[in-house]
Design an enzyme around this catalytic site. Sequence first.
Site, PDB file in Angstrom:
ATOM      1  N   GLU A   1      -9.737  -1.987   5.187  1.00 14.18           N
ATOM      2  CA  GLU A   1     -10.370  -1.688   6.463  1.00 14.18           C
ATOM      3  C   GLU A   1     -11.614  -2.562   6.649  1.00 14.18           C
ATOM      4  OE1 GLU A   1      -8.700  -0.163   8.474  1.00 14.18           O
ATOM      5  OE2 GLU A   1      -8.094   1.876   7.955  1.00 14.18           O
TER       6      GLU A   1
ATOM      7  N   ASP B   1       0.814  -1.214   0.000  1.00 11.90           N
ATOM      8  CA  ASP B   1       0.000   0.000   0.000  1.00 11.90           C
ATOM      9  C   ASP B   1       0.850   1.268   0.000  1.00 11.90           C
ATOM     10  OD1 ASP B   1       0.915  -0.531   2.589  1.00 11.90           O
ATOM     11  OD2 ASP B   1      -1.068  -0.945   3.378  1.00 11.90           O
TER      12      ASP B   1
ATOM     13  N   ASP C   1      -7.657  -2.519  14.146  1.00 14.64           N
ATOM     14  CA  ASP C   1      -9.044  -2.760  13.729  1.00 14.64           C
ATOM     15  C   ASP C   1      -9.169  -3.989  12.818  1.00 14.64           C
ATOM     16  OD1 ASP C   1      -7.947  -1.898  11.323  1.00 14.64           O
ATOM     17  OD2 ASP C   1      -9.304  -0.191  11.060  1.00 14.64           O
TER      18      ASP C   1
ATOM     19  N   HIS D   1      -7.382  -4.621  10.007  1.00 14.00           N
ATOM     20  CA  HIS D   1      -7.072  -4.482   8.582  1.00 14.00           C
ATOM     21  C   HIS D   1      -5.789  -5.235   8.209  1.00 14.00           C
ATOM     22  CE1 HIS D   1      -4.864  -0.440   9.488  1.00 14.00           C
ATOM     23  NE2 HIS D   1      -3.949  -1.376   9.325  1.00 14.00           N
TER      24      HIS D   1
HETATM   25  C1  F6R Z   1       1.389  -1.417   6.109  1.00 13.22           C
HETATM   26  C2  F6R Z   1       0.098  -2.093   6.199  1.00 13.22           C
HETATM   27  C3  F6R Z   1      -0.704  -2.086   7.454  1.00 13.22           C
HETATM   28  C4  F6R Z   1       0.118  -2.336   8.707  1.00 13.22           C
HETATM   29  C5  F6R Z   1      -0.773  -2.262   9.943  1.00 13.22           C
HETATM   30  C6  F6R Z   1       0.009  -2.448  11.224  1.00 13.22           C
HETATM   31  O1  F6R Z   1       1.958  -1.581   4.833  1.00 13.22           O
HETATM   32  O2  F6R Z   1      -0.318  -2.645   5.240  1.00 13.22           O
HETATM   33  O3  F6R Z   1      -1.705  -3.065   7.353  1.00 13.22           O
HETATM   34  O4  F6R Z   1       0.711  -3.593   8.626  1.00 13.22           O
HETATM   35  O5  F6R Z   1      -1.418  -1.027   9.973  1.00 13.22           O
HETATM   36  O6  F6R Z   1       0.865  -1.350  11.387  1.00 13.22           O
HETATM   37  P1  F6R Z   1       2.009  -1.358  12.498  1.00 13.22           P
HETATM   38  O7  F6R Z   1       2.946  -2.433  12.109  1.00 13.22           O
HETATM   39  O8  F6R Z   1       2.639  -0.011  12.404  1.00 13.22           O
HETATM   40  O9  F6R Z   1       1.319  -1.642  13.785  1.00 13.22           O
END
Ligand code: F6R
Length: 262
Positions: A143, A67, A136, A138
């Site tokens: 989401e 992403d 959450d 995702h």
């Molecule tokens: C990032 C992504 C997100 C993160 C998730 C957890 O490329 O795709 O799904 O993996 O938001 O983020 P952290 O690791 O910062 O807790």
Amino acid sequence: MEIIIKENAQVASEGAARVVARLVREKPNAVLGLATGSTPLMLYKELIRLHKEEGLDFSKVTTFNLDEYIGLPRDHEQSYSTFMWDNLFRHINIQPENVHIPDGMAADVPASCTAYERAIENAGGIDLQVLGIGSDGHVGFNEPTSSFASRTRIKTLTQQTVADNARFFEGNESMVPRHCITMGIGTIMEARMNLLLAFGEGKAAAVERMVEGPVASVMPASILQHHPVAKIFIDEGAAADLKLADYYRWVYGGKPDWQRDA
Ligand code: F6R
């Protein structure tokens, strides 16, 4: 799903790195799907160490990131492009032309999403996708209530994700982009292996719902229950809410050596 509980995030990340390294050694032109955020940092550090100290060769590897924020130029300090170059690519021998990250500044975002899907297909599909999980639930930026059939597209971040990610933007939620491009859940499910990492008690509730809850789009990561090869590397904090934690430890502890890759 294979639930691998390690004593801490460092040990879990080293285990995940061994899975990635084994693939790259067996298939030098492997296609890796990569994530950003805090979670994979120790994994990337370990891959850099394996490259520098043990000659792990990335020269034929191709990567696709999950992403990118819409509206951040590639050289913005919080773009996922900057993150990947700073935390991994600059330190290994990957060929820049083999790196793919969605373009948050594309003039025609839907067309760039279609092209991204085509590039993944042309590369032969993703062999191993690295994932984190949002508090959450995702994966990527899919989401809650994202379609399980979704492909790379624009998404709007939830308020919770904006709040979670404000720590990267001077703690200021108003600086966090509201929109992103993300691989879809359908895209992620086509990876031949998914390797999800989650650390700390802040992820415990999401991990419990992903592993032991019903498969439902309101908890996007739960779809990994349907994936044939989903390895979930977690620390004790992230495992805190799992009802069957002892069973997962028992399964992993009883694995014969030839089956144990981490
Ligand atoms: C990032 C992504 C997100 C993160 C998730 C957890 O490329 O795709 O799904 O993996 O938001 O983020 P952290 O690791 O910062 O807790």
